[in-house]
Design a protein around this motif. Structure first.
Motif, PDB file in Angstrom:
ATOM      1  N   VAL A  27     -48.386 -66.138  78.287  1.00  0.00           N
ATOM      2  CA  VAL A  27     -48.273 -67.516  78.754  1.00  0.00           C
ATOM      3  C   VAL A  27     -49.136 -68.462  77.934  1.00  0.00           C
ATOM      4  CG1 VAL A  27     -47.699 -66.820  81.087  1.00  0.00           C
ATOM      5  CG2 VAL A  27     -50.098 -67.107  80.460  1.00  0.00           C
ATOM      6  N   GLY A  28     -49.911 -67.966  77.037  1.00  0.00           N
ATOM      7  CA  GLY A  28     -50.755 -68.818  76.206  1.00  0.00           C
ATOM      8  C   GLY A  28     -51.489 -67.964  75.208  1.00  0.00           C
ATOM      9  N   THR A  80     -41.773 -54.714  82.044  1.00  0.00           N
ATOM     10  CA  THR A  80     -40.698 -55.326  82.814  1.00  0.00           C
ATOM     11  C   THR A  80     -40.857 -56.838  82.839  1.00  0.00           C
ATOM     12  OG1 THR A  80     -40.550 -53.367  84.204  1.00  0.00           O
ATOM     13  CG2 THR A  80     -39.532 -55.383  85.040  1.00  0.00           C
ATOM     14  N   TRP A  81     -39.803 -57.558  82.423  1.00  0.00           N
ATOM     15  CA  TRP A  81     -39.809 -59.019  82.472  1.00  0.00           C
ATOM     16  C   TRP A  81     -39.256 -59.472  83.822  1.00  0.00           C
ATOM     17  CZ3 TRP A  81     -43.063 -60.092  79.150  1.00  0.00           C
ATOM     18  CH2 TRP A  81     -42.976 -59.806  77.805  1.00  0.00           C
ATOM     19  N   ASN A  82     -39.211 -60.795  84.026  1.00  0.00           N
ATOM     20  CA  ASN A  82     -38.743 -61.287  85.324  1.00  0.00           C
ATOM     21  C   ASN A  82     -37.229 -61.282  85.450  1.00  0.00           C
ATOM     22  OD1 ASN A  82     -38.001 -63.444  83.775  1.00  0.00           O
ATOM     23  ND2 ASN A  82     -39.372 -64.926  84.748  1.00  0.00           N
ATOM     24  N   THR A 139     -37.568 -65.288  81.246  1.00  0.00           N
ATOM     25  CA  THR A 139     -38.767 -65.099  80.439  1.00  0.00           C
ATOM     26  C   THR A 139     -38.762 -65.976  79.192  1.00  0.00           C
ATOM     27  OG1 THR A 139     -38.908 -62.819  81.207  1.00  0.00           O
ATOM     28  CG2 THR A 139     -40.135 -63.356  79.217  1.00  0.00           C
ATOM     29  N   ASN A 140     -39.959 -66.412  78.782  1.00  0.00           N
ATOM     30  CA  ASN A 140     -40.141 -67.232  77.579  1.00  0.00           C
ATOM     31  C   ASN A 140     -39.333 -68.525  77.634  1.00  0.00           C
ATOM     32  OD1 ASN A 140     -41.845 -65.308  76.299  1.00  0.00           O
ATOM     33  ND2 ASN A 140     -40.055 -64.149  75.611  1.00  0.00           N
ATOM     34  N   ASP A 167     -40.122 -60.355  71.661  1.00  0.00           N
ATOM     35  CA  ASP A 167     -39.541 -61.690  71.768  1.00  0.00           C
ATOM     36  C   ASP A 167     -40.608 -62.749  72.030  1.00  0.00           C
ATOM     37  OD1 ASP A 167     -40.001 -60.610  74.255  1.00  0.00           O
ATOM     38  OD2 ASP A 167     -37.999 -60.987  75.051  1.00  0.00           O
ATOM     39  N   GLY A 168     -41.635 -62.400  72.818  1.00  0.00           N
ATOM     40  CA  GLY A 168     -42.726 -63.339  73.060  1.00  0.00           C
ATOM     41  C   GLY A 168     -43.502 -63.637  71.791  1.00  0.00           C
TER      42      GLY A 168
END
Length: 435
Positions: free
Chosen positions: A6-7, A216-218, A288-289, A325-326
């Motif tokens: 997230v940052g 695991t992503w959201n 996500t992202n 991907d992030g």
């Protein structure tokens, strides 16, 4: 949610490191600039090009020119019928980051790459990118700095689609990374047999990867967090150079059912200007992202070149602890690569019934071969009567296409209940046509 970046958080450069960088900057300033060649100039003597992304290619012993790529043989736009050897002379000119990394001298390039960093002046001789913000908190400048702020950090931004007489083409270089001997190979075989997925692109490649950890992503699905593996695969993409011959590069997962022809239509409809750094946010912002999912990553030619030319710096200054991907998104945002949004690129659902939603380019994840094939058959119309979609799957579609798949005369209360269970707003439907 596990592993979502997230940052960015970076250690603040020590005074000794800043002093060393200050000395190095002064030494580099004394190096005379190299004189390279422009387009349509003979570069056989300079062996280098002024324009980023170009290499000096030989035609014959008498002539060479700067181009993005070169195919041996006669060139249609060349009045001289003699073929080009296309021997590369010198190194390709890289795309610069266009910003300064944490701790680096920023007296000339005052924009900082790292999120939360500003170009601050220490004294009349030295300025560097230092951390001034961590999340919502302000971070004080190093002791003894005069405090003049020359520039701030980069953040993600939407590309401004200005009118252009030269629009981007839609040719595709597509690749995937698979683990040899894994069940993914059955999915590759299914795609190749049907000339689907990457096998429908103008250029394609399959790279081997290694076992990786997952998070695991959201979306409820798992994604690779071994960013280092994909950084190495991107290095192979750069080394192969096939991406230089096409307008867009597409990285896809093996368990993604997708259709290059649909993607070309979407890209054409965007009317993106040529030679513009663009990546596509491929799903709705709730994912996500902010809607940039790694199942299918789409980058313009200039964007992929900018990323590949600066990937090492991103690894060094951003780190690889987030998912692939992030990391890629954070790196592209730092490098000033803008985004365009298309919520109907990817449907992140394992339900094969959703594959009948023809507005989507891609469907993911379909990990079992029978599910992958079923999704493909539904999407291309090989099934006379596609399975009925659950109302819960319909209400989470982009709102503009929900009416296309909502059963007629669905009671408003039932629609509201499905939306509540799915955790989305109740869709606002257009009024029925007048009788």
């Amino acid at each position: 949610i596990v592993g979502v970046c997230v940052g960015w958080s970076f250690p603040r450069p020590r005074e000794a490191e800043l002093h060393a960088l200050e000395q190095l900057s002064a030494a580099n300033a004394s190096v005379p600039p190299k004189h390279c060649s422009d387009m349509e100039e003979d570069c056989s003597a300079s062996l280098c090009c002024n324009n980023p992304g170009q290499t000096c290619y030989e035609k014959n012993e008498y002539w060479a020119a700067c181009m993005d790529s070169c195919t041996p043989g006669k060139h249609e736009d060349d009045e001289d019928p003699e073929p080009w050897s296309c021997k590369g002379l010198g190194e390709r000119t890289p795309f610069p980051a266009g910003c300064s990394w944490a701790g680096a001298d920023c007296s000339e390039q005052t924009t900082c790459c790292n999120l939360g960093y500003a170009c601050a002046r220490k004294n009349e001789y030295w300025a560097a990118c230092v951390q001034v913000q961590a999340g919502d908190k302000q971070v004080p400048l190093p002791e003894g700095w005069n405090g003049t702020i020359l520039g701030h950090w980069r953040e993600e931004y939407k590309t401004n689609l200005v009118q252009s007489t030269i629009l981007s083409g839609t040719t595709l270089f597509c690749f995937m990374a698979v683990l040899p001997g894994s069940p993914e190979m059955q999915l590759v075989d299914a795609a190749q047999t049907r000339k689907a997925g990457i096998f429908g692109c103008e250029g394609h490649k399959i790279y081997n990867c290694t076992k990786s950890q997952f998070a695991t992503w959201n979306t409820g699905q798992k994604t690779l967090v071994n960013t280092d593996t994909f950084v190495k695969i991107w290095e192979q993409v750069k080394s192969d150079g096939e991406h230089l011959k096409h307008d867009w590069t597409v990285k896809v997962d093996a368990d993604c059912v997708w259709f290059p022809a649909r993607l070309r239509a979407h890209l054409a409809g965007m009317k993106a200007p040529a030679y513009t750094r663009i990546y596509l946010k491929n799903a709705m912002p709730k994912y996500t992202n902010g809607g940039f999912l790694g199942a299918i990553e789409i980058l313009s030619k200039t964007a992929i070149e900018t990323y590949l030319d600066n990937a090492d710096s991103c690894v060094k200054h951003i780190g690889t602890k987030s998912g692939e991907d992030g990391f890629l998104k954070d790196c592209m945002d730092a490098l000033g690569i803008g985004y365009l949004r298309d919520d109907t690129i990817l449907n992140p659902s394992p339900q094969t019934a959703v594959c009948q939603v023809e507005e989507f380019v891609a469907y993911h994840p379909l990990k079992a071969p029978e599910d992958w094939i079923s999704c493909y058959d539904i999407a291309v119309g090989n099934v006379d009567t596609p399975p009925a979609m659950r109302l819960g799957s319909i209400v989470i579609l982009p709102e503009n296409i929900i009416p296309n798949y909502l059963p007629k005369e669905t009671p408003p209360a039932k629609l509201a209940a499905a939306a509540q269970v799915a955790g989305v707003p109740v869709p606002v439907l257009p009024p029925p046509p007048a009788a």
